[in-house]
Design a protein around this motif. Structure first.
Motif, PDB file in Angstrom:
ATOM      1  N   PRO A   8       0.818  -1.208   0.000  1.00  0.00           N
ATOM      2  CA  PRO A   8       0.000   0.000   0.000  1.00  0.00           C
ATOM      3  C   PRO A   8       0.861   1.272   0.000  1.00  0.00           C
ATOM      4  O   PRO A   8       0.547   2.240  -0.697  1.00  0.00           O
ATOM      5  CB  PRO A   8      -0.822  -0.132   1.285  1.00  0.00           C
ATOM      6  N   GLN A   9       1.967   1.261   0.747  1.00  0.00           N
ATOM      7  CA  GLN A   9       2.829   2.442   0.815  1.00  0.00           C
ATOM      8  C   GLN A   9       3.460   2.753  -0.541  1.00  0.00           C
ATOM      9  O   GLN A   9       3.497   3.906  -0.962  1.00  0.00           O
ATOM     10  CB  GLN A   9       3.914   2.248   1.881  1.00  0.00           C
ATOM     11  N   ARG A  10       3.960   1.728  -1.231  1.00  0.00           N
ATOM     12  CA  ARG A  10       4.558   1.955  -2.567  1.00  0.00           C
ATOM     13  C   ARG A  10       3.510   2.470  -3.540  1.00  0.00           C
ATOM     14  O   ARG A  10       3.800   3.302  -4.402  1.00  0.00           O
ATOM     15  CB  ARG A  10       5.173   0.657  -3.105  1.00  0.00           C
ATOM     16  N   ILE A  11       2.300   1.981  -3.430  1.00  0.00           N
ATOM     17  CA  ILE A  11       1.225   2.427  -4.316  1.00  0.00           C
ATOM     18  C   ILE A  11       0.905   3.894  -4.046  1.00  0.00           C
ATOM     19  O   ILE A  11       0.746   4.693  -4.978  1.00  0.00           O
ATOM     20  CB  ILE A  11      -0.015   1.521  -4.161  1.00  0.00           C
ATOM     21  N   VAL A  12       0.829   4.267  -2.776  1.00  0.00           N
ATOM     22  CA  VAL A  12       0.556   5.671  -2.430  1.00  0.00           C
ATOM     23  C   VAL A  12       1.700   6.561  -2.908  1.00  0.00           C
ATOM     24  O   VAL A  12       1.465   7.653  -3.451  1.00  0.00           O
ATOM     25  CB  VAL A  12       0.302   5.834  -0.915  1.00  0.00           C
ATOM     26  N   GLU A  13       2.937   6.115  -2.731  1.00  0.00           N
ATOM     27  CA  GLU A  13       4.080   6.919  -3.193  1.00  0.00           C
ATOM     28  C   GLU A  13       4.047   7.112  -4.708  1.00  0.00           C
ATOM     29  O   GLU A  13       4.360   8.195  -5.215  1.00  0.00           O
ATOM     30  CB  GLU A  13       5.392   6.266  -2.754  1.00  0.00           C
ATOM     31  N   ALA A  14       3.642   6.091  -5.433  1.00  0.00           N
ATOM     32  CA  ALA A  14       3.501   6.227  -6.885  1.00  0.00           C
ATOM     33  C   ALA A  14       2.367   7.194  -7.216  1.00  0.00           C
ATOM     34  O   ALA A  14       2.462   7.984  -8.165  1.00  0.00           O
ATOM     35  CB  ALA A  14       3.254   4.860  -7.517  1.00  0.00           C
ATOM     36  N   ALA A  15       1.302   7.146  -6.428  1.00  0.00           N
ATOM     37  CA  ALA A  15       0.176   8.066  -6.635  1.00  0.00           C
ATOM     38  C   ALA A  15       0.612   9.508  -6.392  1.00  0.00           C
ATOM     39  O   ALA A  15       0.212  10.421  -7.121  1.00  0.00           O
ATOM     40  CB  ALA A  15      -0.992   7.687  -5.723  1.00  0.00           C
ATOM     41  N   VAL A  16       1.447   9.724  -5.379  1.00  0.00           N
ATOM     42  CA  VAL A  16       1.972  11.058  -5.088  1.00  0.00           C
ATOM     43  C   VAL A  16       2.722  11.594  -6.303  1.00  0.00           C
ATOM     44  O   VAL A  16       2.515  12.736  -6.730  1.00  0.00           O
ATOM     45  CB  VAL A  16       2.886  11.031  -3.835  1.00  0.00           C
ATOM     46  N   ASP A  17       3.591  10.766  -6.864  1.00  0.00           N
ATOM     47  CA  ASP A  17       4.343  11.190  -8.050  1.00  0.00           C
ATOM     48  C   ASP A  17       3.414  11.468  -9.227  1.00  0.00           C
ATOM     49  O   ASP A  17       3.593  12.460  -9.949  1.00  0.00           O
ATOM     50  CB  ASP A  17       5.365  10.119  -8.444  1.00  0.00           C
ATOM     51  N   LEU A  18       2.438  10.604  -9.424  1.00  0.00           N
ATOM     52  CA  LEU A  18       1.519  10.763 -10.549  1.00  0.00           C
ATOM     53  C   LEU A  18       0.716  12.052 -10.456  1.00  0.00           C
ATOM     54  O   LEU A  18       0.606  12.795 -11.429  1.00  0.00           O
ATOM     55  CB  LEU A  18       0.580   9.553 -10.650  1.00  0.00           C
ATOM     56  N   VAL A  19       0.165  12.348  -9.273  1.00  0.00           N
ATOM     57  CA  VAL A  19      -0.686  13.541  -9.176  1.00  0.00           C
ATOM     58  C   VAL A  19       0.122  14.820  -9.312  1.00  0.00           C
ATOM     59  O   VAL A  19      -0.397  15.834  -9.774  1.00  0.00           O
ATOM     60  CB  VAL A  19      -1.548  13.566  -7.892  1.00  0.00           C
ATOM     61  N   ASP A  20       1.394  14.785  -8.931  1.00  0.00           N
ATOM     62  CA  ASP A  20       2.201  15.990  -9.089  1.00  0.00           C
ATOM     63  C   ASP A  20       2.632  16.210 -10.536  1.00  0.00           C
ATOM     64  O   ASP A  20       2.862  17.335 -10.941  1.00  0.00           O
ATOM     65  CB  ASP A  20       3.423  15.961  -8.166  1.00  0.00           C
ATOM     66  N   THR A  21       2.747  15.146 -11.308  1.00  0.00           N
ATOM     67  CA  THR A  21       3.137  15.322 -12.708  1.00  0.00           C
ATOM     68  C   THR A  21       1.937  15.428 -13.638  1.00  0.00           C
ATOM     69  O   THR A  21       1.958  16.222 -14.577  1.00  0.00           O
ATOM     70  CB  THR A  21       4.040  14.168 -13.179  1.00  0.00           C
ATOM     71  N   ALA A  22       0.898  14.654 -13.381  1.00  0.00           N
ATOM     72  CA  ALA A  22      -0.253  14.613 -14.295  1.00  0.00           C
ATOM     73  C   ALA A  22      -1.484  15.321 -13.762  1.00  0.00           C
ATOM     74  O   ALA A  22      -2.380  15.662 -14.536  1.00  0.00           O
ATOM     75  CB  ALA A  22      -0.597  13.158 -14.611  1.00  0.00           C
TER      76      ALA A  22
END
Length: 193
Positions: A8-22
């Motif tokens: 879950p933590q890795r998924i949230v961290e990927a989501a953080v990156d995604l929302v800041d770029t996209a």
């Protein structure tokens, strides 16, 4: 069986990156699954769906935002604390628009109640106002004024909406000074018969 390496933590961290770029509106389980090179179903072993992912993202980003503000205001009070708080708020909102948008998501009451970051943001704001000695309901009104001002300014700045010749930081500094003056000279609450 859950895909090795996914948590879950890795998924949230990927989501953080995604929302800041996209952008927050581009967040989806499918987009994250593509980023991990897996099928959507692999993520559902760790999250319950998009609503759960958005809630986890909001909690994560609120904690990060609260840490930034807490670090900025530590050891300060009055006008210095107000300027530090305002600067940290603006910097986070403009530098991380997707993360900031996540902190503004409406959450189910049970998620909000269990979010240390959201609680810390409220606590930092009320501690900021303590030297101004505002009784209720003036304290709540002042919190709403600050939040509206900071949010509105950062939202406009992030979209490039300021076109006047005056430099944006100069306007920001005057606004913070005006807020300090207003908080110091808060008008009395009218009494109703």
């Amino acid at each position: 069986m859950p895909r090795a390496g996914l948590t879950p933590q890795r998924i949230v961290e990927a989501a953080v990156d995604l929302v800041d770029t996209a952008g927050l509106d581009r967040l989806s389980v499918s987009a994250l699954a593509r980023g991990f090179g897996v099928k959507d179903a692999s993520l559902y072993s760790h999250i319950r769906g998009l609503a759960d992912l958005r809630a986890r993202l909001a909690v994560h980003c609120a904690a990060e935002f609260a840490d930034r503000i807490g670090s900025a205001v530590a050891g300060r009070s009055g006008r210095d604390a107000l300027a530090a708080f305002a600067g940290a708020y603006r910097d986070y909102a403009v530098s991380h628009p997707g993360r900031y948008a996540a902190t503004q998501l409406e959450l189910p009451p049970e998620v909000l109640a269990g979010s240390p970051g959201h609680a810390a943001l409220v606590e930092h704001t009320y501690l900021l106002l303590r030297p101004y000695a505002l009784a209720e309901p003036d304290g709540t009104d002042a919190v709403r004024l600050l939040r509206s001002t900071f949010h509105g300014f950062a939202a406009l700045e992030a979209t490039g909406a300021f076109h006047a010749a005056r430099e944006v930081p100069a306007s920001w500094n005057r606004i913070v000074e005006a807020l300090h003056t207003l908080l110091t000279n808060w008008p009395p609450t009218p009494t109703h018969p």
